[in-house]
Design a protein around this motif. Sequence first.
Motif, PDB file in Angstrom:
ATOM      1  N   THR A 324      13.287  12.568  -0.323  1.00 29.17           N
ATOM      2  CA  THR A 324      13.167  14.007  -0.619  1.00 29.17           C
ATOM      3  C   THR A 324      14.390  14.555  -1.343  1.00 29.17           C
ATOM      4  OG1 THR A 324      11.795  14.301   1.357  1.00 29.17           O
ATOM      5  CG2 THR A 324      12.802  16.270   0.411  1.00 29.17           C
ATOM      6  N   THR A 325      15.577  14.292  -0.781  1.00 24.94           N
ATOM      7  CA  THR A 325      16.799  14.895  -1.322  1.00 24.94           C
ATOM      8  C   THR A 325      17.097  14.430  -2.743  1.00 24.94           C
ATOM      9  OG1 THR A 325      17.708  15.022   0.920  1.00 24.94           O
ATOM     10  CG2 THR A 325      19.258  15.247  -0.908  1.00 24.94           C
ATOM     11  N   LEU A 326      16.966  13.130  -2.995  1.00 22.41           N
ATOM     12  CA  LEU A 326      17.290  12.625  -4.330  1.00 22.41           C
ATOM     13  C   LEU A 326      16.368  13.233  -5.390  1.00 22.41           C
ATOM     14  CD1 LEU A 326      18.066   8.865  -3.616  1.00 22.41           C
ATOM     15  CD2 LEU A 326      19.612  10.524  -4.657  1.00 22.41           C
ATOM     16  N   PHE A 327      15.101  13.421  -5.060  1.00 21.11           N
ATOM     17  CA  PHE A 327      14.171  13.967  -6.054  1.00 21.11           C
ATOM     18  C   PHE A 327      14.390  15.469  -6.244  1.00 21.11           C
ATOM     19  CE2 PHE A 327      10.037  15.673  -7.427  1.00 21.11           C
ATOM     20  CZ  PHE A 327       9.912  14.962  -8.611  1.00 21.11           C
ATOM     21  N   ARG A 328      14.501  16.204  -5.137  1.00 20.45           N
ATOM     22  CA  ARG A 328      14.620  17.658  -5.239  1.00 20.45           C
ATOM     23  C   ARG A 328      15.966  18.092  -5.808  1.00 20.45           C
ATOM     24  NH1 ARG A 328      12.181  19.754   0.590  1.00 20.45           N
ATOM     25  NH2 ARG A 328       9.962  19.366   0.132  1.00 20.45           N
ATOM     26  N   PHE A 389      15.850  -4.619   2.938  1.00 14.66           N
ATOM     27  CA  PHE A 389      14.932  -3.524   2.630  1.00 14.66           C
ATOM     28  C   PHE A 389      15.390  -2.912   1.312  1.00 14.66           C
ATOM     29  CE2 PHE A 389      15.100  -3.548   7.400  1.00 14.66           C
ATOM     30  CZ  PHE A 389      13.920  -4.268   7.543  1.00 14.66           C
ATOM     31  N   ILE A 390      14.540  -3.034   0.297  1.00 15.20           N
ATOM     32  CA  ILE A 390      14.957  -2.757  -1.079  1.00 15.20           C
ATOM     33  C   ILE A 390      14.200  -1.553  -1.630  1.00 15.20           C
ATOM     34  CG2 ILE A 390      15.203  -3.741  -3.385  1.00 15.20           C
ATOM     35  CD1 ILE A 390      15.165  -6.517  -2.062  1.00 15.20           C
ATOM     36  N   PHE A 391      14.953  -0.618  -2.178  1.00 11.78           N
ATOM     37  CA  PHE A 391      14.375   0.598  -2.753  1.00 11.78           C
ATOM     38  C   PHE A 391      14.951   0.809  -4.146  1.00 11.78           C
ATOM     39  CE2 PHE A 391      14.109   0.903   1.788  1.00 11.78           C
ATOM     40  CZ  PHE A 391      12.849   1.451   2.020  1.00 11.78           C
ATOM     41  N   SER A 392      14.094   1.270  -5.041  1.00 10.82           N
ATOM     42  CA  SER A 392      14.480   1.453  -6.440  1.00 10.82           C
ATOM     43  C   SER A 392      14.805   2.919  -6.706  1.00 10.82           C
ATOM     44  CB  SER A 392      13.344   0.992  -7.345  1.00 10.82           C
ATOM     45  OG  SER A 392      13.654   1.218  -8.703  1.00 10.82           O
ATOM     46  N   LEU A 393      15.864   3.152  -7.475  1.00 10.52           N
ATOM     47  CA  LEU A 393      16.268   4.499  -7.862  1.00 10.52           C
ATOM     48  C   LEU A 393      16.187   4.621  -9.379  1.00 10.52           C
ATOM     49  CD1 LEU A 393      17.833   3.869  -5.089  1.00 10.52           C
ATOM     50  CD2 LEU A 393      19.296   5.791  -5.734  1.00 10.52           C
ATOM     51  N   SER A 394      15.483   5.621  -9.855  1.00 10.26           N
ATOM     52  CA  SER A 394      15.371   5.832 -11.301  1.00 10.26           C
ATOM     53  C   SER A 394      15.533   7.310 -11.616  1.00 10.26           C
ATOM     54  CB  SER A 394      14.022   5.325 -11.821  1.00 10.26           C
ATOM     55  OG  SER A 394      12.948   5.902 -11.106  1.00 10.26           O
ATOM     56  N   GLY A 395      16.373   7.587 -12.621  1.00  9.76           N
ATOM     57  CA  GLY A 395      16.613   8.962 -13.021  1.00  9.76           C
ATOM     58  C   GLY A 395      15.726   9.364 -14.181  1.00  9.76           C
ATOM     59  N   SER A 396      15.701  10.636 -14.477  1.00  9.15           N
ATOM     60  CA  SER A 396      14.846  11.147 -15.552  1.00  9.15           C
ATOM     61  C   SER A 396      15.523  11.094 -16.907  1.00  9.15           C
ATOM     62  CB  SER A 396      14.436  12.591 -15.243  1.00  9.15           C
ATOM     63  OG  SER A 396      15.595  13.401 -15.070  1.00  9.15           O
ATOM     64  N   LYS A 513      32.723  25.582   9.230  1.00  8.43           N
ATOM     65  CA  LYS A 513      33.758  25.141   8.285  1.00  8.43           C
ATOM     66  C   LYS A 513      33.248  24.051   7.341  1.00  8.43           C
ATOM     67  CE  LYS A 513      37.802  26.157  11.159  1.00  8.43           C
ATOM     68  NZ  LYS A 513      39.020  25.565  11.786  1.00  8.43           N
ATOM     69  N   LEU A 514      32.151  23.402   7.695  1.00 13.15           N
ATOM     70  CA  LEU A 514      31.606  22.347   6.835  1.00 13.15           C
ATOM     71  C   LEU A 514      30.921  22.977   5.626  1.00 13.15           C
ATOM     72  CD1 LEU A 514      30.054  19.852   9.433  1.00 13.15           C
ATOM     73  CD2 LEU A 514      32.180  19.602   8.143  1.00 13.15           C
ATOM     74  N   ARG A 515      31.267  22.510   4.460  1.00 13.03           N
ATOM     75  CA  ARG A 515      30.724  23.056   3.222  1.00 13.03           C
ATOM     76  C   ARG A 515      29.540  22.230   2.745  1.00 13.03           C
ATOM     77  NH1 ARG A 515      35.722  22.902  -0.642  1.00 13.03           N
ATOM     78  NH2 ARG A 515      34.091  23.537  -2.136  1.00 13.03           N
ATOM     79  N   ASP A 516      28.588  22.878   2.110  1.00 15.09           N
ATOM     80  CA  ASP A 516      27.442  22.175   1.533  1.00 15.09           C
ATOM     81  C   ASP A 516      27.930  21.397   0.313  1.00 15.09           C
ATOM     82  OD1 ASP A 516      25.105  21.246   0.473  1.00 15.09           O
ATOM     83  OD2 ASP A 516      24.098  23.188   0.375  1.00 15.09           O
ATOM     84  N   PRO A 517      27.810  20.057   0.325  1.00 16.52           N
ATOM     85  CA  PRO A 517      28.371  19.280  -0.791  1.00 16.52           C
ATOM     86  C   PRO A 517      27.456  19.164  -2.003  1.00 16.52           C
ATOM     87  CG  PRO A 517      27.523  17.807   0.883  1.00 16.52           C
ATOM     88  CD  PRO A 517      27.293  19.193   1.403  1.00 16.52           C
ATOM     89  N   ILE A 518      26.229  19.658  -1.914  1.00 15.61           N
ATOM     90  CA  ILE A 518      25.302  19.550  -3.055  1.00 15.61           C
ATOM     91  C   ILE A 518      25.197  20.910  -3.737  1.00 15.61           C
ATOM     92  CG2 ILE A 518      22.976  18.936  -3.787  1.00 15.61           C
ATOM     93  CD1 ILE A 518      22.707  17.239  -1.273  1.00 15.61           C
ATOM     94  N   VAL A 519      25.624  20.960  -4.996  1.00 20.13           N
ATOM     95  CA  VAL A 519      25.639  22.213  -5.741  1.00 20.13           C
ATOM     96  C   VAL A 519      25.012  21.982  -7.120  1.00 20.13           C
ATOM     97  CG1 VAL A 519      27.054  24.063  -6.698  1.00 20.13           C
ATOM     98  CG2 VAL A 519      27.734  22.961  -4.546  1.00 20.13           C
ATOM     99  N   ASP A 520      23.877  22.625  -7.376  1.00 26.00           N
ATOM    100  CA  ASP A 520      23.227  22.582  -8.690  1.00 26.00           C
ATOM    101  C   ASP A 520      23.042  21.154  -9.203  1.00 26.00           C
ATOM    102  OD1 ASP A 520      23.152  25.349  -8.723  1.00 26.00           O
ATOM    103  OD2 ASP A 520      25.133  25.500  -9.662  1.00 26.00           O
ATOM    104  N   GLY A 521      22.503  20.289  -8.350  1.00 27.07           N
ATOM    105  CA  GLY A 521      22.185  18.933  -8.781  1.00 27.07           C
ATOM    106  C   GLY A 521      23.372  18.026  -8.952  1.00 27.07           C
ATOM    107  N   THR A 522      24.527  18.396  -8.407  1.00 30.08           N
ATOM    108  CA  THR A 522      25.715  17.535  -8.449  1.00 30.08           C
ATOM    109  C   THR A 522      26.358  17.519  -7.070  1.00 30.08           C
ATOM    110  OG1 THR A 522      27.115  19.366  -9.165  1.00 30.08           O
ATOM    111  CG2 THR A 522      26.184  17.959 -10.892  1.00 30.08           C
ATOM    112  N   LEU A 523      27.215  16.557  -6.870  1.00 30.97           N
ATOM    113  CA  LEU A 523      27.910  16.413  -5.597  1.00 30.97           C
ATOM    114  C   LEU A 523      29.300  17.025  -5.737  1.00 30.97           C
ATOM    115  CD1 LEU A 523      26.867  15.106  -2.964  1.00 30.97           C
ATOM    116  CD2 LEU A 523      28.203  13.081  -3.548  1.00 30.97           C
ATOM    117  N   ASP A 524      29.579  17.996  -4.896  1.00 27.93           N
ATOM    118  CA  ASP A 524      30.868  18.683  -4.929  1.00 27.93           C
ATOM    119  C   ASP A 524      31.883  17.826  -4.166  1.00 27.93           C
ATOM    120  OD1 ASP A 524      33.073  20.306  -4.657  1.00 27.93           O
ATOM    121  OD2 ASP A 524      31.953  22.087  -4.014  1.00 27.93           O
ATOM    122  N   MET A 525      32.735  17.115  -4.897  1.00 25.31           N
ATOM    123  CA  MET A 525      33.691  16.221  -4.256  1.00 25.31           C
ATOM    124  C   MET A 525      34.755  16.994  -3.483  1.00 25.31           C
ATOM    125  SD  MET A 525      32.388  13.397  -4.787  1.00 25.31           S
ATOM    126  CE  MET A 525      33.657  12.483  -3.947  1.00 25.31           C
ATOM    127  N   GLY A 526      35.024  18.227  -3.899  1.00 25.35           N
ATOM    128  CA  GLY A 526      35.954  19.053  -3.140  1.00 25.35           C
ATOM    129  C   GLY A 526      35.412  19.326  -1.744  1.00 25.35           C
TER     130      GLY A 526
END
Length: 613
Positions: A324-328, A389-396, A513-526
């Motif tokens: 779910t998360t990777l697609f959305r 257990f093998i799963f395939s990841l493909s981007g658009s 205090k925990l911040r949401d690390p997913i912002v606009d389709g990218t991972l916020d490393m901060g």
Amino acid sequence: MAFAHKLSLGVINCLNGEFKQASSSPFVIGSGSDSDLVIQDDSVLDQHCLIEKTKKGIQIRSIQAEHPDGSLILDGKPTTLAPIKARTEHSLQIGRSFLILVTTLTSKKENLQRWGMDIGNGGWIINKSNKAAATRPLDILEVFSARDTMGLDPNSTPVFKGNSQVGFYLTQLMALEPEKEHSSDDNISDSDEEPVAERVGEVSESSPSMTRFIDADSGEFTCPTCWLKFDRGDVMHVAVHDSLFGDPLLGEEQMQRFHASRFNDRGQALDEYGIPCTEIACPHCRRTLPPGFFDEPHKIFSIVGAPQSGKSYYLTVVIKLLQTTLFRKFGVVFRDADPAGNAPINEMKSHLFSAQTSSQAYLTKTQLEGAMYERLPRYDRMVTLPKPFIFSLSGSESDEENCSVVFYDNAGEHFQPGQDSTNSPGAQHIAASDAIFFLFDPTINPDFRRSLADSDDPQFKSQVSDQQDVILAETEVRIKKLLGLSRREKIDIPLSIIVGKCDSWIHKINEDKLRDPIVDGTLDMGAIEDNSALVRELMEEYCPYIIANAERISSDVCYFAASAFGHTPITFEDEKGVTRIGPDPQKIDPMYAEIPTLWALSRVRPGLVPSFQ
């Protein structure tokens, strides 16, 4: 005179498989008929050497030390007198004969005989840098061929026989190499070349000997099951015709594996009866490879943890969330790359998320010899390996960053000290990993338990020994040993320290205090780093030794809070009346469980999971 109380001597002739067992001293080895072990070798003296008990212990000595041919080579070193360590294998060369001997406490003759058979019936295994480079037994001539092909140094390359734990240097075995015949070009005719083709044609897969030498330490691809390497041209094909049931290494119920020499117009390999073959297999363990194996790289993600730390639940939940998360969030399709091979984990996922009661949602503990494992050949041994257990990841955007990820559901016992060896390599995928996840269970840690003594979580009341610091230290030892690293060297692959079951302790760091690390389709490393600092600070308070061990392993460590259930589990009785602890399926709401995997993907496949600082 006995060698020692309850001590027996076993000796196996590596060349003809003859085995001798003795419990009395002395034990004489020679070519004469009055020797205890008679060797048919004209380079061996009538009475060449003996093994005897002395006041100082057990020793081996040359009987005719002054004779030009009277010396012996023990464990690769020439000698005429040397001690023999009890319960330790030793390699012995006298003349052109090669023996393995051991003294053992076993009182059963059949145990020593089985030891001798495992060595005598096995082939020769080249061991390069203290790690075997051949997966199936070689006959002695193939050893010399591999030496020439791989450019091995005879003086530093050990070669092992069967299941033996000690070997001979290649330069010793060269005493068995036939002298090469030299003939002029004028004498070469077509008839001279024909026997070579006949010999190739006579090689049968029913023989335990390899039909093709494959260096397991080098190659473009890594098998996701046995973690050995090979090139595209080394792959085996799986026969289709009904009469080709029965693989010599896998057993009668498996279709034969073979190296193809015929192909149809579509490039498909043809089996012995001309039937096109659609499945391929690893040339080492012979397990079928997933569809499209050559199309994209495979990234191994290893989950490490103590027994009963919740690895099976965590892995099941992560796979569900990634779909779910990777697609959305990232527009990445996370799909099943091997439906047949992934059946066990898919069944667990259905079991957990389709349940109506805790009894239905309960996942049994992964067993060392259970359904998550299978018996396969590896380095001339049938060993138990975890199913991948093998799963395939493909981007658009582009296919360049597409990959497959490989997970395993190991029993926690496989990570404990003493559970790793050539005969039991089930957790050695950690040395081939692209990312490692250590699942820390705070409910079995004494310091965490004391700080949460008022918790109503039943997991804090269970009686489980905490060996998590030992398991993490063992992880470091295994990785560095398998990769040939020094104690001070670190790996540079991502290491996630996941402090699980955070629903029971998240209040200690104030979840706000925990911040949401997913912002606009990218991972916020901060955000990732800030959250990591909070979790690390908590671990430093209660388990500083976990931090110390983790940061000795990798130069890229990150700390995460996660919960597979998102709620306090409950106790219930199963159908047999046994009290269990499991989730309430109506309340399952995972917390941050997929974040460590997203972070690892951003490290190994930034095109799929982009990040910003």
